[in-house]
Design a protein around this motif. Structure first.
Motif, PDB file in Angstrom:
ATOM      1  N   UNK A 243       1.208   4.590  -4.362  1.00 26.41           N
ATOM      2  CA  UNK A 243       0.503   4.775  -5.702  1.00 26.41           C
ATOM      3  C   UNK A 243      -1.004   4.430  -5.047  1.00 26.41           C
ATOM      4  N   UNK A 244      -1.963   4.417  -6.106  1.00 25.97           N
ATOM      5  CA  UNK A 244      -3.425   4.325  -5.648  1.00 25.97           C
ATOM      6  C   UNK A 244      -3.810   2.917  -5.651  1.00 25.97           C
ATOM      7  N   UNK A 245      -2.983   1.929  -6.589  1.00 24.92           N
ATOM      8  CA  UNK A 245      -3.421   0.723  -6.265  1.00 24.92           C
ATOM      9  C   UNK A 245      -4.633   0.280  -7.517  1.00 24.92           C
TER      10      UNK A 245
ATOM     11  N   UNK B  34      -7.578  -8.078  -2.373  1.00 26.94           N
ATOM     12  CA  UNK B  34      -7.881  -6.479  -2.733  1.00 26.94           C
ATOM     13  C   UNK B  34      -7.283  -5.586  -1.779  1.00 26.94           C
ATOM     14  N   UNK B  35      -7.503  -5.862  -0.459  1.00 27.76           N
ATOM     15  CA  UNK B  35      -6.948  -5.054   0.646  1.00 27.76           C
ATOM     16  C   UNK B  35      -5.328  -4.977   0.862  1.00 27.76           C
ATOM     17  N   UNK B  36      -4.806  -5.994   0.424  1.00 27.51           N
ATOM     18  CA  UNK B  36      -3.288  -6.108   0.430  1.00 27.51           C
ATOM     19  C   UNK B  36      -2.578  -5.286  -0.499  1.00 27.51           C
ATOM     20  N   UNK B  37      -3.392  -5.457  -1.956  1.00 28.12           N
ATOM     21  CA  UNK B  37      -2.901  -4.615  -3.116  1.00 28.12           C
ATOM     22  C   UNK B  37      -2.940  -3.138  -2.831  1.00 28.12           C
ATOM     23  N   UNK B  38      -4.189  -2.753  -2.115  1.00 25.85           N
ATOM     24  CA  UNK B  38      -4.285  -1.581  -1.782  1.00 25.85           C
ATOM     25  C   UNK B  38      -3.496  -0.950  -0.745  1.00 25.85           C
ATOM     26  N   UNK B  39      -3.048  -1.795   0.231  1.00 30.90           N
ATOM     27  CA  UNK B  39      -2.110  -1.165   1.211  1.00 30.90           C
ATOM     28  C   UNK B  39      -0.691  -1.236   0.536  1.00 30.90           C
ATOM     29  N   UNK B  40      -0.403  -2.150   0.057  1.00 34.21           N
ATOM     30  CA  UNK B  40       1.041  -2.198  -0.730  1.00 34.21           C
ATOM     31  C   UNK B  40       1.063  -0.896  -1.694  1.00 34.21           C
ATOM     32  N   UNK B  41       0.188  -0.434  -2.206  1.00 31.14           N
ATOM     33  CA  UNK B  41       0.151   0.736  -3.072  1.00 31.14           C
ATOM     34  C   UNK B  41       0.139   2.073  -2.251  1.00 31.14           C
ATOM     35  N   UNK B  42      -0.432   2.084  -1.212  1.00 25.97           N
ATOM     36  CA  UNK B  42      -0.407   3.217  -0.418  1.00 25.97           C
ATOM     37  C   UNK B  42       1.001   3.255   0.276  1.00 25.97           C
ATOM     38  N   UNK B  43       1.657   2.144   0.596  1.00 26.46           N
ATOM     39  CA  UNK B  43       2.901   2.062   1.182  1.00 26.46           C
ATOM     40  C   UNK B  43       3.917   2.435   0.083  1.00 26.46           C
ATOM     41  N   UNK B  44       3.464   2.407  -1.249  1.00 32.60           N
ATOM     42  CA  UNK B  44       4.505   2.748  -2.294  1.00 32.60           C
ATOM     43  C   UNK B  44       4.180   4.160  -2.976  1.00 32.60           C
TER      44      UNK B  44
ATOM     45  N   UNK C 107     -11.960  -0.024  -6.775  1.00 32.45           N
ATOM     46  CA  UNK C 107     -11.208  -1.385  -7.390  1.00 32.45           C
ATOM     47  C   UNK C 107     -11.604  -2.463  -6.717  1.00 32.45           C
ATOM     48  N   UNK C 108     -12.825  -2.498  -5.763  1.00 35.70           N
ATOM     49  CA  UNK C 108     -13.033  -3.707  -4.851  1.00 35.70           C
ATOM     50  C   UNK C 108     -13.235  -5.256  -5.688  1.00 35.70           C
ATOM     51  N   UNK C 109     -13.662  -4.906  -7.055  1.00 39.18           N
ATOM     52  CA  UNK C 109     -14.076  -5.813  -7.912  1.00 39.18           C
ATOM     53  C   UNK C 109     -12.807  -6.443  -8.748  1.00 39.18           C
ATOM     54  N   UNK C 110     -11.601  -5.754  -8.477  1.00 38.45           N
ATOM     55  CA  UNK C 110     -10.301  -6.122  -9.100  1.00 38.45           C
ATOM     56  C   UNK C 110     -10.119  -7.432  -9.179  1.00 38.45           C
ATOM     57  N   UNK C 111     -10.155  -8.027  -7.692  1.00 33.33           N
ATOM     58  CA  UNK C 111      -9.959  -9.596  -7.591  1.00 33.33           C
ATOM     59  C   UNK C 111     -10.859 -10.428  -8.283  1.00 33.33           C
TER      60      UNK C 111
END
Lengths: 176, 400
Positions: free
Chosen positions: B63-65, B51-61, B73-77
């Motif tokens: 996006x919201x993730x 979850x943390x990695x997807x959030x960070x990737x999103x912020x770097x791009x 979105x912590x339960x996404x995984x």
């Protein structure tokens, strides 16, 4: 029976079974996988003997390098998916004789060790001290520094040889 | 409360012996339970890590993730995991079934196994064996085996190609990685992880051996198979590579291993170079050590994700050239400098520190000069693909 003995018996049985399967599996990749299992079993035995260094080296060198090399070579050279050649060739009796001779020799050698038939082996010094002694003896002029250096020169020669073989002919480089 | 982790262990030991078990069996059971708890904890932490990695990737791009399942979105995984579990495990025709099943297990094992020797806090380590660094190397080599078996057993050309790439990369980058892992061992005089952390009390090893730290970081990225070294899972080139035939949870296991490995790199790099759990006040409150360790590891983990988002994938010949022509000689040089400094005097003396730092500075200068000369030669070389036809015969002649 202590838990240690149970673990030892399980590991020993697993190693022997894997070793048997190495020579009986028709598929070469499966045979090399069982070889890895047998080597891992030996690593467990090293751990039980409090030789953690040997166990780690066993995994790094035999599983991490040699077994991967074997599998790589098998994959690249044969049709392994359909390969089920004959298990033995004409020299099987020679191999069996050698194996029996080596086994007998090892048993004869080990039975001369005084602690071999005792239920409890002699106490080993602490694992750290053994490791340090091993390291020092490899660089001690009076102990094993010469064999150690000869082995490294041999490896260096093998490496240079491999580079020479793999090197493309000098002509091609200018044309590219 | 000077030793909370030791007291927790003692509490459970007393509990088990109080139930009527003999002391040897109780401590054996306790070790089995500890190993199970550590492995389960490491695997469960991937829920947060992914979850943390997807959030960070999103912020770097920009996006919201993931932001729908649960707060932030912590339960996404968890939802993704449920989806993967309910999917069918497909065995394509011609797969080697036992090997196909074994491969993801080996890959996950090689990552989880590393946590057995990582010290989280004072007295909080699963097993402080005296060959901890060597153990990390040996466990890592099992992952290589798993990836190769996955590629081979899938009965798929792309999977096998991906496996060949993976093995070429992992085996090559293991050489400089093992060499630079020798630096903390030489500086601390021990292969045990706790001893390495304790030896960093006066100064973190990242200050004494900055080049070794950067090289450990680069080679660990390659061992993890992250961008820019993700050519073993090149979707556009070889249809994702070694895991193309996997489905359901078996596919998920490769990903759990990869995402957990990123944080594991952080943990190992923190232990070897960033002082592990050391920090102000850690001797009085050992729980602070856990906070320091996790914080330092998280910084490394975050930078790995940053690099992943920032750099494009390198070609396979560049990958091998970087390793064998640049990193390996550099690693040998750093090892030599450290060995010479080791002969100057005992650890912590001024002479040794000066030699160590001066040697690192010299190596840095020579490495940068070498890279500069290589880049200049590369620029002068005629291109493989010439986009426009040469405008004049004189330029064509110059190229030849």
């Amino acid at each position: 029976m202590t838990p240690l003995q149970i673990v030892f018996l399980l590991a020993a049985a697993f190693t022997l079974l894997s070793a048997l399967l190495v020579v009986t599996r028709p598929n070469l990749v499966h045979a090399s996988l069982w070889l890895i299992a047998a080597l891992a079993g030996v690593a467990v035995l090293f751990v039980l003997l409090e030789a953690a260094f040997l166990a780690a080296v066993q995994v790094v060198i035999y599983i991490g390098a040699i077994a991967i090399l074997i599998i790589f070579a098998v994959m690249l050279t044969r049709k392994v998916m359909s390969d089920a050649g004959p298990q033995v060739n004409r020299n099987w009796w020679g191999a069996a004789l050698t194996a029996v001779l080596i086994f007998g020799g090892l048993v004869a050698l080990l039975s001369q060790v005084p602690a071999a038939w005792q239920a409890f082996p002699a106490a080993v010094p602490s694992a750290d001290a053994v490791l340090e002694a091993l390291g020092r003896s490899l660089v001690d002029v009076n102990r094993y520094v010469i064999p150690f250096e000869v082995a490294s020169v041999l490896l260096l020669a093998a490496m240079i040889g491999a580079i020479v073989i793999a090197r493309p002919p000098a002509r091609e480089e200018g044309e590219a | 409360m000077s030793d909370p982790f030791g007291q927790i262990g003692l509490f459970f030991l007393n509990l088990l012996t109080g139930l009527g078990l003999e002391a040897g069996l109780a401590s054996f059971l306790l070790k089995v339970a500890g190993a199970a708890a550590l492995a389960t904890g490491a695997l469960f932490s991937t829920f947060i890590l992914i979850w943390g990695e997807r959030k960070l990737l999103a912020r770097l791009q920009d996006r919201l993730g993931p932001n729908r399942a649960g707060p932030f979105g912590v339960l996404q995984t968890v939802a993704d995991f449920a989806k993967l579990v309910t999917k069918e495990l497909i065995f394509p025709s011609g797969v080697d079934r036992p090997v196909f099943l074994l491969a993801p297990l080996l890959v996950v094992m090689s990552v989880v196994g590393i946590w057995a020797v990582v010290p989280f806090a004072p007295r909080f380590i699963a097993s402080d064996i005296n060959v901890g660094v060597l153990y990390i190397v040996s466990v890592g080599s099992i992952g290589t085996l798993g990836i190769m078996l996955a590629g081979w057993s899938s009965n798929n050309k792309y999977a096998l190609l991906g496996a060949f790439r993976a093995v070429a990369q992992l085996v090559s980058y293991e050489v400089p990685m093992v060499l630079v892992m020798l630096i903390p061992v030489m500086l601390s005089g021990s292969m045990g992880m706790v001893a390495i952390v304790e030896a960093q009390r006066p100064m973190w090893f990242v200050v004494l051996a900055p080049i070794a730290f950067v090289m450990f970081y680069i080679t660990s990225l390659a061992e993890n198979g992250r961008a820019p070294f993700d050519l073993m899972e090149a979707e556009s080139e070889i249809a994702t590579g070694y895991n193309v035939e996997y489905s359901g949870l078996m596919f998920g296991m490769f990903f759990v291993a990869e995402f957990l490995h990123a944080f594991t790199i952080g943990g190992v790099a923190t232990t070897l170079f960033l002082g592990g759990w050391l920090g102000p006040g850690v001797d009085r409150y050992p729980l602070l050590g856990l906070v320091y360790f996790l914080a330092k590891s998280a910084v490394i983990w975050w930078s790995i994700i940053w690099v992943r988002m920032s750099l494009p994938r390198i070609r396979i010949d560049q990958m091998l050239a970087l390793n064998w022509k640049f990193l390996t000689p550099l690693a040998l040089g750093v090892v030599m400098v450290t060995a010479v400094a080791d002969k100057i005097g005992p650890a912590g003396t001024l002479g040794r520190t000066v030699v160590q730092l001066a040697g690192n500075g010299l190596i840095l200068v020579f490495a940068l000069l070498g890279v500069r000369a290589y880049a200049a030669r590369l620029r002068g070389r005629p291109r493989l693909v010439r986009a426009p036809p040469p405008p004049s015969p004189s330029l064509d002649a110059a190229n030849r």
